[in-house]
Design a protein around this motif. Structure first.
Motif, PDB file in Angstrom:
ATOM      1  N   GLY A  18       5.360   3.688  -6.244  1.00 46.32           N
ATOM      2  CA  GLY A  18       4.975   2.603  -7.137  1.00 46.32           C
ATOM      3  C   GLY A  18       6.025   1.510  -7.259  1.00 46.32           C
ATOM      4  O   GLY A  18       5.678   0.330  -7.397  1.00 46.32           O
ATOM      5  N   ASP A  74       0.810  -1.218   0.000  1.00 47.85           N
ATOM      6  CA  ASP A  74       0.000   0.000   0.000  1.00 47.85           C
ATOM      7  C   ASP A  74       0.845   1.272   0.000  1.00 47.85           C
ATOM      8  O   ASP A  74       0.322   2.370   0.217  1.00 47.85           O
ATOM      9  N   GLU A 112      -6.795  -6.274  -6.706  1.00 47.49           N
ATOM     10  CA  GLU A 112      -6.524  -4.852  -6.512  1.00 47.49           C
ATOM     11  C   GLU A 112      -5.196  -4.455  -7.164  1.00 47.49           C
ATOM     12  O   GLU A 112      -5.097  -3.414  -7.819  1.00 47.49           O
ATOM     13  N   LEU A 113      -4.174  -5.289  -7.009  1.00 49.87           N
ATOM     14  CA  LEU A 113      -2.857  -4.986  -7.584  1.00 49.87           C
ATOM     15  C   LEU A 113      -2.891  -5.007  -9.109  1.00 49.87           C
ATOM     16  O   LEU A 113      -2.169  -4.242  -9.760  1.00 49.87           O
ATOM     17  N   ASP A 133      -3.802  -1.553 -10.308  1.00 47.06           N
ATOM     18  CA  ASP A 133      -3.010  -0.468  -9.732  1.00 47.06           C
ATOM     19  C   ASP A 133      -2.727   0.622 -10.769  1.00 47.06           C
ATOM     20  O   ASP A 133      -2.677   0.360 -11.978  1.00 47.06           O
ATOM     21  N   ARG A 179       5.697  -0.707  -4.284  1.00 43.08           N
ATOM     22  CA  ARG A 179       4.526  -1.576  -4.469  1.00 43.08           C
ATOM     23  C   ARG A 179       4.829  -2.693  -5.463  1.00 43.08           C
ATOM     24  O   ARG A 179       4.410  -3.842  -5.268  1.00 43.08           O
ATOM     25  N   THR A 215       4.766  -6.547  -4.659  1.00 40.53           N
ATOM     26  CA  THR A 215       3.889  -7.419  -5.441  1.00 40.53           C
ATOM     27  C   THR A 215       4.630  -8.668  -5.882  1.00 40.53           C
ATOM     28  O   THR A 215       4.105  -9.789  -5.775  1.00 40.53           O
ATOM     29  N   ARG A 260       1.066  -3.376 -12.085  1.00 42.88           N
ATOM     30  CA  ARG A 260       0.109  -4.159 -12.887  1.00 42.88           C
ATOM     31  C   ARG A 260       0.804  -5.305 -13.613  1.00 42.88           C
ATOM     32  O   ARG A 260       0.289  -6.427 -13.656  1.00 42.88           O
TER      33      ARG A 260
END
Length: 168
Positions: free
Chosen positions: A86, A82, A125-126, A129, A89, A93, A135
């Protein structure tokens, strides 16, 4: 090879009663590095460190490894998934989907299902993104998760993930 050295270090530390120190100082340090290192350019340190951690992920069915990964990842990984940045994240991920499902062995059936639900929702959700790298990592990781774990995923999450993967 470096990952195997860390794995063997866990076995040695366990036998010498210094496992908590080894986990905190060595393994958790690798996790922090994998989350916050550069993703692109000449120094793709995050991916190199993630490869080292992937060796531990391969051993996660061992009860002590599974519990250790859950304990060490939980406070760091969910915060990083979160993060405002980016790239953090995206790194998170890759780690999350590489260790999926991140559920300790001591969970009962209800806890297991609730945690699996939460993690499947996070994958979806990811994949949506704002950051392209997130993504891309989520899409690749989702395809691998579907290949490896389709038997344990709830039907509605299978449908939702496949729809997101193919149509969104």
């Amino acid at each position: 090879k470096v990952g195997e050295v860390y794995y063997e270090g866990i076995q040695i530390a366990k036998n010498r009663d210094c496992l908590p120190l080894y986990e905190k100082e060595c393994i958790q340090g690798l996790i922090v590095c994998a989350l916050h290192c550069h993703r692109v350019g000449v120094n793709k340190a995050a991916q190199s460190v993630a490869k080292v951690l992937s060796v531990l992920h391969k051993h996660k069915k061992e009860p002590n490894i599974e519990e250790m990964l859950y304990t060490l990842y939980k406070p760091l990984l969910w915060r990083a998934l979160d993060a405002a940045n980016g790239d953090v994240r995206a790194n998170a991920t890759e780690l999350f989907l590489g260790v999926f499902p991140l559920i300790p062995a001591h969970y009962n059936k209800v806890q297991f299902q609730d945690t699996l639900e939460e993690q499947c929702s996070k994958i979806k959700e990811l994949m949506m993104d704002d950051h392209e790298a997130v993504r891309v990592c989520a899409t690749r990781g989702c395809a691998q998760v579907l290949e490896d774990f389709w038997k344990i995923l709830p039907a509605h999450h299978l449908t939702a993930l496949l729809t997101t993967l193919c149509c969104d």
